[in-house]
Design a protein around this motif. Structure first.
Motif, PDB file in Angstrom:
ATOM      1  N   ARG A 104       0.825  -1.215   0.000  1.00 54.30           N
ATOM      2  CA  ARG A 104       0.000   0.000   0.000  1.00 54.30           C
ATOM      3  C   ARG A 104       0.853   1.256   0.000  1.00 54.30           C
ATOM      4  N   ALA A 105       1.919   1.252   0.778  1.00 57.66           N
ATOM      5  CA  ALA A 105       2.801   2.417   0.816  1.00 57.66           C
ATOM      6  C   ALA A 105       3.416   2.679  -0.557  1.00 57.66           C
ATOM      7  N   ARG A 106       3.809   1.624  -1.228  1.00 60.68           N
ATOM      8  CA  ARG A 106       4.435   1.779  -2.548  1.00 60.68           C
ATOM      9  C   ARG A 106       3.414   2.031  -3.644  1.00 60.68           C
ATOM     10  N   LEU A 107       2.177   1.649  -3.386  1.00 57.03           N
ATOM     11  CA  LEU A 107       1.112   1.994  -4.328  1.00 57.03           C
ATOM     12  C   LEU A 107       0.964   3.515  -4.413  1.00 57.03           C
ATOM     13  N   LYS A 108       1.049   4.171  -3.289  1.00 57.56           N
ATOM     14  CA  LYS A 108       0.980   5.635  -3.282  1.00 57.56           C
ATOM     15  C   LYS A 108       2.221   6.242  -3.942  1.00 57.56           C
ATOM     16  N   ARG A 109       3.387   5.680  -3.621  1.00 56.28           N
ATOM     17  CA  ARG A 109       4.638   6.239  -4.123  1.00 56.28           C
ATOM     18  C   ARG A 109       4.767   6.089  -5.633  1.00 56.28           C
ATOM     19  N   HIS A 110       4.280   4.968  -6.164  1.00 60.35           N
ATOM     20  CA  HIS A 110       4.492   4.665  -7.582  1.00 60.35           C
ATOM     21  C   HIS A 110       3.177   4.635  -8.373  1.00 60.35           C
ATOM     22  N   ARG A 111       2.195   5.411  -7.931  1.00 62.85           N
ATOM     23  CA  ARG A 111       0.874   5.321  -8.552  1.00 62.85           C
ATOM     24  C   ARG A 111       0.929   5.566 -10.064  1.00 62.85           C
TER      25      ARG A 111
END
Length: 409
Positions: A104-111
């Protein structure tokens, strides 16, 4: 290959087969093999001598790696004494939550990157993130081994020499073509590279440039890692617009022996048989005409699923039902929020792989195709158990237990 070269390779092979495996003699044999066999093959693949020397200078065989056979010795007999465990062990909740939270954290970072990847390859962000998290902890896992030492050792000494010879040659091509320092190429103990854990041949076929710098750097670039995973799945047949699968309830009147990728039917047909999604939701309308497959990794002792062809694409990444299930389940939690399996895992009898292998051989003697007596209960073993139980008047569970081992060994 010239006659002189054939003789050199033959001499190296004879040396490997007959010489005692002392440390000094092993080093000499390794060097002879590099010169007589690997270098000519690397040269034929366009690898420069400078790259070859850089890859193997000061490299000796790593005898701590598994599945090695020392020169002059026979391969050890396959051992099946390891404990056989329920698939539940693979789904440690702390591990699942760690991958979910990291995803989830990387979903935001790499949207933006993930949106572009999904548009190009059709693979949802959650799936790509779940694989990344499982394979390398989003790049945080230690990948400490020298790839050339691992691959060359296994090509020289392992039980799968030809496979690893192909991979070490691919690694040489990779380093030469991309001007990568061989010492910077870190791998797992099995020779898998970088954050997506690609074998070198997979890198050459599927590694992708996700950040636009003209290189596919799966060791240091997160966008490249994400793009490479998606490209791999796309190339192996990912079906755009379809899910990976759905947790379901399976009525007792629907046999667990119907499991398997070769026994598919329309999802609408499964629904007509009484197979229902957990939680009361219907199957999505766009999935009803598509083929689905029953998947029960613990038989009647655990959750059940109707999976799509995309589940078997995930298995191309790692040939394991529970791996593919972990990825699909964690991807759902990344995308849709926390939700554990509705079906529980029932405690199973303590068995070891030798017990399972003996049971499998018993089923084979009765004409069942168990997929090989390897001590692992894959779908062919599970459904063979169910078929035998039904024939013998037992309630089919499609999973090993102590009573089955006694009856069939």
């Amino acid at each position: 290959m010239t006659r002189l070269r054939r003789l050199a390779v033959l001499a190296a092979a004879l040396l490997l087969a007959t010489a005692p495996a002392t440390a000094s003699s092993l080093e000499k044999q390794f060097r002879a093999w590099l010169d007589a066999d690997l270098w000519p093959a690397a040269k034929a693949n366009g690898v420069s001598r400078a790259t070859f020397e850089a890859a193997f200078t000061d490299i000796s065989p790593n005898l701590d790696l598994p599945d090695l056979v020392l020169p002059g010795k026979k391969a050890a007999a396959v051992q099946h004494q390891a404990e056989f465990r329920s698939p539940a062990a693979y789904f440690n909740e702390n591990t699942v939550r760690g991958v979910t939270a990291g995803g989830r954290a990387r979903l935001k970072r790499h949207r933006g990157t993930l949106a572009a990847i999904e548009k190009r390859h059709g693979v949802p962000a959650g799936i790509v993130l779940a694989i990344w998290g499982r394979e390398s902890g989003f790049g945080r896992a230690k990948i400490p081994h020298d790839a050339f030492q691992v691959l060359a050792t296994k090509a020289f000494l392992s039980t799968r020499k030809e496979m690893f010879r192909t991979e070490v040659l691919a690694a040489l091509v990779l380093a030469d073509r991309n001007k990568i320092s061989p010492r910077s190429m870190k791998s797992s103990w099995a020779g898998a590279l970088g954050q997506p854990q690609f074998l070198p041949s997979s890198y050459l076929k599927f590694a992708a440039d996700g950040d636009g710098d003209g290189r596919a750097d799966i060791w240091n670039s997160e966008p490249d890692t994400l793009a490479s995973i998606a490209r791999y799945l796309d190339a192996h047949g990912w079906v755009r617009g379809r899910d990976w699968g759905f947790e379901v309830t399976v009525p007792q009147g629907v046999s667990c022996a119907l499991e398997g990728p070769d026994r598919g039917r329309r999802i609408a047909d499964w629904a007509a048989m009484g197979v229902k999604r957990v939680g009361g939701k219907p199957f999505p309308a766009h999935e009803l005409a598509g083929e689905g497959y029953l998947m029960m990794p613990a038989g009647r002792f655990g959750p059940a699923f109707i999976v799509t062809p995309n589940f078997y694409v995930l298995k191309q990444y790692n040939e394991s039902d529970v791996y593919a299930l972990f990825v699909g389940h964690t991807a759902d939690r990344i995308a849709y929020g926390e939700r554990r399996f509705a079906g529980g895992w029932t405690a199973i009898d303590r068995l070891n792989r030798a017990d399972i292998a003996a049971m499998q051989r018993g089923l084979e003697r009765l004409g069942h195709d168990v997929g090989g007596a390897d001590g692992l209960a894959g779908f062919k073993t599970r459904r063979s158990i169910g078929a035998w139980q039904t024939k013998n008047g037992r309630a089919p569970t499609c999973f090993p237990d102590a009573g089955l081992v006694r009856a069939l060994r």
